[in-house]
Structure formats: structure tokens, C-alpha cells
Design a protein around this motif. Structure first.
Motif, PDB file in Angstrom:
ATOM      1  N   ILE A  86       0.486  -1.415  -0.331  1.00 36.10           N
ATOM      2  CA  ILE A  86       0.424  -0.044  -0.048  1.00 36.10           C
ATOM      3  C   ILE A  86       0.957   1.344   0.153  1.00 36.10           C
ATOM      4  CG2 ILE A  86      -1.909  -1.637   1.828  1.00 36.10           C
ATOM      5  CD1 ILE A  86      -0.963  -0.001   3.868  1.00 36.10           C
ATOM      6  N   TYR A  87       0.253   2.566  -0.051  1.00 41.63           N
ATOM      7  CA  TYR A  87       1.060   3.737  -0.764  1.00 41.63           C
ATOM      8  C   TYR A  87       0.519   4.407   0.587  1.00 41.63           C
ATOM      9  CZ  TYR A  87       3.432   2.234  -4.584  1.00 41.63           C
ATOM     10  OH  TYR A  87       4.377   1.299  -5.190  1.00 41.63           O
ATOM     11  N   THR A 113       5.186   6.312   0.394  1.00 41.58           N
ATOM     12  CA  THR A 113       5.832   5.867   0.893  1.00 41.58           C
ATOM     13  C   THR A 113       5.465   4.056   0.348  1.00 41.58           C
ATOM     14  OG1 THR A 113       6.999   7.092   2.989  1.00 41.58           O
ATOM     15  CG2 THR A 113       6.739   5.144   2.982  1.00 41.58           C
ATOM     16  N   ARG A 114       6.106   3.429  -0.367  1.00 41.73           N
ATOM     17  CA  ARG A 114       5.295   2.232  -0.143  1.00 41.73           C
ATOM     18  C   ARG A 114       5.579   1.340   1.122  1.00 41.73           C
ATOM     19  NH1 ARG A 114       7.817  -3.466  -2.300  1.00 41.73           N
ATOM     20  NH2 ARG A 114       6.214  -3.630  -4.226  1.00 41.73           N
ATOM     21  N   ILE A 115       4.632   0.137   1.435  1.00 45.48           N
ATOM     22  CA  ILE A 115       4.503  -0.387   2.935  1.00 45.48           C
ATOM     23  C   ILE A 115       3.822  -1.142   2.090  1.00 45.48           C
ATOM     24  CG2 ILE A 115       3.628  -0.010   5.203  1.00 45.48           C
ATOM     25  CD1 ILE A 115       3.401   2.790   4.977  1.00 45.48           C
ATOM     26  N   ALA A 116       4.904  -2.223   2.948  1.00 44.25           N
ATOM     27  CA  ALA A 116       4.195  -3.917   2.863  1.00 44.25           C
ATOM     28  C   ALA A 116       4.530  -4.647   3.905  1.00 44.25           C
ATOM     29  CB  ALA A 116       5.135  -4.679   1.843  1.00 44.25           C
ATOM     30  N   ARG A 117       4.433  -5.674   4.497  1.00 48.04           N
ATOM     31  CA  ARG A 117       4.520  -7.065   4.976  1.00 48.04           C
ATOM     32  C   ARG A 117       6.192  -7.258   5.147  1.00 48.04           C
ATOM     33  NH1 ARG A 117       0.112 -11.683   6.144  1.00 48.04           N
ATOM     34  NH2 ARG A 117       2.025 -12.613   7.120  1.00 48.04           N
ATOM     35  N   ALA A 118       6.587  -6.958   6.376  1.00 50.51           N
ATOM     36  CA  ALA A 118       8.379  -6.869   6.756  1.00 50.51           C
ATOM     37  C   ALA A 118       8.714  -8.394   5.957  1.00 50.51           C
ATOM     38  CB  ALA A 118       8.063  -7.107   7.738  1.00 50.51           C
ATOM     39  N   ASP A 119       7.348  -8.993   6.271  1.00 49.84           N
ATOM     40  CA  ASP A 119       8.354 -10.877   5.568  1.00 49.84           C
ATOM     41  C   ASP A 119       7.851 -11.121   4.261  1.00 49.84           C
ATOM     42  OD1 ASP A 119       5.347 -10.559   5.828  1.00 49.84           O
ATOM     43  OD2 ASP A 119       4.997 -12.492   7.230  1.00 49.84           O
ATOM     44  N   GLY A 120       7.390 -10.019   3.067  1.00 50.03           N
ATOM     45  CA  GLY A 120       6.567 -10.472   1.381  1.00 50.03           C
ATOM     46  C   GLY A 120       5.985 -11.117   1.154  1.00 50.03           C
ATOM     47  N   GLU A 121       4.802 -11.974   2.541  1.00 47.99           N
ATOM     48  CA  GLU A 121       3.994 -12.363   1.998  1.00 47.99           C
ATOM     49  C   GLU A 121       2.716 -11.360   1.313  1.00 47.99           C
ATOM     50  OE1 GLU A 121       2.077 -15.135   4.745  1.00 47.99           O
ATOM     51  OE2 GLU A 121       4.025 -16.022   4.856  1.00 47.99           O
ATOM     52  N   VAL A 122       1.924 -12.140   0.462  1.00 43.76           N
ATOM     53  CA  VAL A 122       1.303 -11.019   0.290  1.00 43.76           C
ATOM     54  C   VAL A 122       0.044 -10.162   1.536  1.00 43.76           C
ATOM     55  CG1 VAL A 122      -1.408 -10.815  -0.847  1.00 43.76           C
ATOM     56  CG2 VAL A 122       0.550 -12.298  -1.693  1.00 43.76           C
ATOM     57  N   HIS A 155       0.420  11.361   6.533  1.00 39.90           N
ATOM     58  CA  HIS A 155      -0.937  11.475   6.325  1.00 39.90           C
ATOM     59  C   HIS A 155       0.019  13.261   7.311  1.00 39.90           C
ATOM     60  CE1 HIS A 155      -3.023   9.661   4.453  1.00 39.90           C
ATOM     61  NE2 HIS A 155      -2.806   8.314   5.363  1.00 39.90           N
ATOM     62  N   LYS A 156      -0.733  13.668   6.959  1.00 46.79           N
ATOM     63  CA  LYS A 156      -0.525  15.059   7.387  1.00 46.79           C
ATOM     64  C   LYS A 156      -0.247  15.370   9.036  1.00 46.79           C
ATOM     65  CE  LYS A 156      -2.036  18.031   3.996  1.00 46.79           C
ATOM     66  NZ  LYS A 156      -3.065  18.793   3.492  1.00 46.79           N
ATOM     67  N   PRO A 157      -0.019  15.534   9.541  1.00 45.28           N
ATOM     68  CA  PRO A 157       1.004  15.976  11.293  1.00 45.28           C
ATOM     69  C   PRO A 157      -0.544  16.293  11.891  1.00 45.28           C
ATOM     70  CG  PRO A 157       2.353  17.308  10.735  1.00 45.28           C
ATOM     71  CD  PRO A 157       1.080  16.915   9.497  1.00 45.28           C
ATOM     72  N   GLN A 158      -1.557  17.256  11.501  1.00 48.15           N
ATOM     73  CA  GLN A 158      -2.656  17.350  12.311  1.00 48.15           C
ATOM     74  C   GLN A 158      -3.997  16.225  12.018  1.00 48.15           C
ATOM     75  OE1 GLN A 158      -1.259  19.162   9.554  1.00 48.15           O
ATOM     76  NE2 GLN A 158      -3.005  19.783   7.862  1.00 48.15           N
ATOM     77  N   ASP A 159      -3.850  15.333  10.862  1.00 48.45           N
ATOM     78  CA  ASP A 159      -4.745  15.340  10.759  1.00 48.45           C
ATOM     79  C   ASP A 159      -4.534  13.671  11.691  1.00 48.45           C
ATOM     80  OD1 ASP A 159      -5.681  16.444   8.594  1.00 48.45           O
ATOM     81  OD2 ASP A 159      -4.539  15.649   7.256  1.00 48.45           O
ATOM     82  N   GLU A 160      -6.433  12.795  11.590  1.00 47.46           N
ATOM     83  CA  GLU A 160      -5.883  11.609  12.302  1.00 47.46           C
ATOM     84  C   GLU A 160      -5.169  10.900  11.568  1.00 47.46           C
ATOM     85  OE1 GLU A 160      -8.954   8.228  13.146  1.00 47.46           O
ATOM     86  OE2 GLU A 160     -10.340   9.929  12.841  1.00 47.46           O
ATOM     87  N   LYS A 161      -4.871  10.057  12.296  1.00 48.77           N
ATOM     88  CA  LYS A 161      -3.985   9.123  12.095  1.00 48.77           C
ATOM     89  C   LYS A 161      -4.765   7.323  11.158  1.00 48.77           C
ATOM     90  CE  LYS A 161      -0.137  11.522  10.955  1.00 48.77           C
ATOM     91  NZ  LYS A 161      -1.085  12.603  12.298  1.00 48.77           N
ATOM     92  N   ALA A 197       6.949  -2.654   6.755  1.00 44.98           N
ATOM     93  CA  ALA A 197       8.482  -2.331   6.209  1.00 44.98           C
ATOM     94  C   ALA A 197       8.035  -1.069   5.582  1.00 44.98           C
ATOM     95  CB  ALA A 197       9.390  -3.320   6.391  1.00 44.98           C
ATOM     96  N   VAL A 198       8.647  -0.172   5.277  1.00 46.15           N
ATOM     97  CA  VAL A 198       9.121  -0.035   3.623  1.00 46.15           C
ATOM     98  C   VAL A 198       9.617  -0.252   3.138  1.00 46.15           C
ATOM     99  CG1 VAL A 198       9.706   2.546   3.348  1.00 46.15           C
ATOM    100  CG2 VAL A 198       9.139   2.228   5.618  1.00 46.15           C
ATOM    101  N   VAL A 199       9.065  -0.237   1.933  1.00 44.43           N
ATOM    102  CA  VAL A 199       9.863  -1.400   0.786  1.00 44.43           C
ATOM    103  C   VAL A 199       9.509  -1.118  -0.507  1.00 44.43           C
ATOM    104  CG1 VAL A 199      10.064  -3.728  -0.433  1.00 44.43           C
ATOM    105  CG2 VAL A 199       8.963  -3.247   2.063  1.00 44.43           C
TER     106      VAL A 199
END
Length: 217
Positions: free
Chosen positions: A108-109, A121-130, A169-175, A210-212
Motif C-alpha cells: 500500500i502507499y 511511501t510504499r509499505i508492505a509486510r516485513a516478511d514479504g507475504e501478500v 498523513h498530515k501531522p494535524q490529521d487523524e492517523k 516495513a517501507v519497501v
């Protein structure tokens, strides 16, 4: 919240779920694009003692409720807040009917604003699985052609205190973050009745993400 993600390749889906997958369309997906999702088969039954097999379907990324006049609503319904999904008109039918699905993603980005500018930023599972994201599916009938279009949305939870996703996301926004399910809960989610749906709305552990960087093909 997630408005941009990568669908797995056919070989990734085959390896992960043992499902034969035909070549598909776009892997880089945005709201309104057609992407893959998994749900329990409504037409087949497993062996004795086993649940229904999974079926891989294609639908619009962005839920299209039956009452919608057109598909443009998908641009606003790609994520569903777990806190309000049971009441929101766009989602409540799918939630109350427990129309659960798994939205499959290789990554996901999310925008990282820590430099003062949005850095995708590209974010994936740290173990590389789907990744399998808890989602809801719906079907919509085109009032003109009478053709059926399937659609889906990703469920989200608050991530203000999440050690990983709170950076985006933006600092002032809900995460917010999508509900990524561990492998052991895939079938449980697909088979859960509506009374149990809320119990799956949990934050995925920070150390399993992880960021991948995207690799060139």
C-alpha cells in the motif's frame, strides 16, 4: 486511509492461495479501478469438515451501493471507517449482511509528511507475504444495461498511537490504517457473522510492516 495500492501478480496469488489466476489488468490501483478480491465461494462447497473454497473475483476499488445511480461514488468509498461502517448509508448493507472479503495487496502507499512535503511511501509486510486487508464487497446493477458490477472497500481503524502508521498523513490529521489480517484469521473473517465482525478490527503489529522500495521488473 489508503487510496493507492498494488495488487499482487498472478504468480504471487497462485503461490499464496493455490488459486490458478488468469492474467489480470492494472496492478497499480486507485479508486474506481478494477482490482482483485477474495471471498467465500457462493457456488461451491469444500470437503466434509472444510469451509467453502475461496474464489478470486474482480471489482471496483470503492464500494458501490445498490442505490447509487452511477459508479462515481467509488471515488469516495474506497475506505470504510470501522467505527461508523454499520450506520453509513454507503456501507451498512454490506456490513449488516456480513459481506466480508479479503482485499489482496502486495503493498500500500501512504504519504509521509515528516519532511514537510508529501512523499508517497510504499509499505508492505516485513516478511514479504501478500497482504490481506479486511474488506466488504457489494454488487451494483447498472440501471441502463442491467449488468452487474462487483465492488469492494477496505476497512480502517484509528492509528494515532501506532508505532509505524502514525508517521503517515498530515501531522494535524487523524492517523488511520487499513485492517491487515494475519494469515490465521483469513477464513475466520470470511465466515464471521455480523455479530463478530467488529472483533477483527485490530491494528496490525508495527514490527510486521516495513517501507519497501519498488523493484524494477
Amino acid at each position: 486511509m489508503c487510496s493507492h495500492y498494488e495488487a499482487p501478480t498472478p504468480s504471487q496469488l497462485s503461490d499464496a492461495f493455490g488459486i490458478e489466476v488468469d492474467p489480470q489488468g492494472k496492478l497499480d490501483l486507485w479508486p474506481g479501478y478494477i482490482g482483485p478480491f477474495l471471498r467465500r465461494s457462493e457456488h461451491e462447497f469444500g470437503e466434509e469438515g472444510e469451509g467453502a473454497p475461496l474464489e478470486l473475483l474482480s471489482g471496483s476499488f470503492g464500494l458501490i451501493p445498490g442505490w447509487s445511480k452511477d459508479t462515481k461514488i467509488a471515488r469516495r468509498t474506497y475506505n470504510a471507517r470501522s467505527e461508523t461502517v454499520a450506520e453509513k448509508p454507503s456501507f451498512r448493507n454490506a456490513w449488516r449482511r456480513a459481506q466480508h472479503c479479503l482485499v489482496v495487496a502486495s503493498a500500500i502507499y501512504e504519504p509521509d509528511w515528516r519532511t514537510g512535503k508529501a512523499v508517497p511511501t510504499r509499505i508492505a509486510r516485513a516478511d514479504g507475504e501478500v497482504m490481506c486487508i479486511a474488506g466488504l464487497w457489494e454488487q451494483w446493477r447498472d440501471p441502463g444495461t442491467q449488468q452487474i458490477l462487483l465492488s469492494y472497500t477496505m476497512l480502517t481503524v484509528n492509528a494515532d498511537s501506532h508505532a509505524f502508521m502514525s508517521n503517515y498523513h498530515k501531522p494535524q490529521d487523524e492517523k488511520r490504517m487499513v485492517v491487515i489480517l494475519p494469515r490465521g484469521l483469513y477464513r475466520d473473517w470470511l465466515e464471521a457473522p455480523v455479530e463478530e465482525s467488529a472483533s477483527f478490527m485490530a491494528r496490525y503489529p508495527a514490527d510486521r510492516l516495513a517501507v519497501v522500495p519498488k523493484t524494477s521488473s
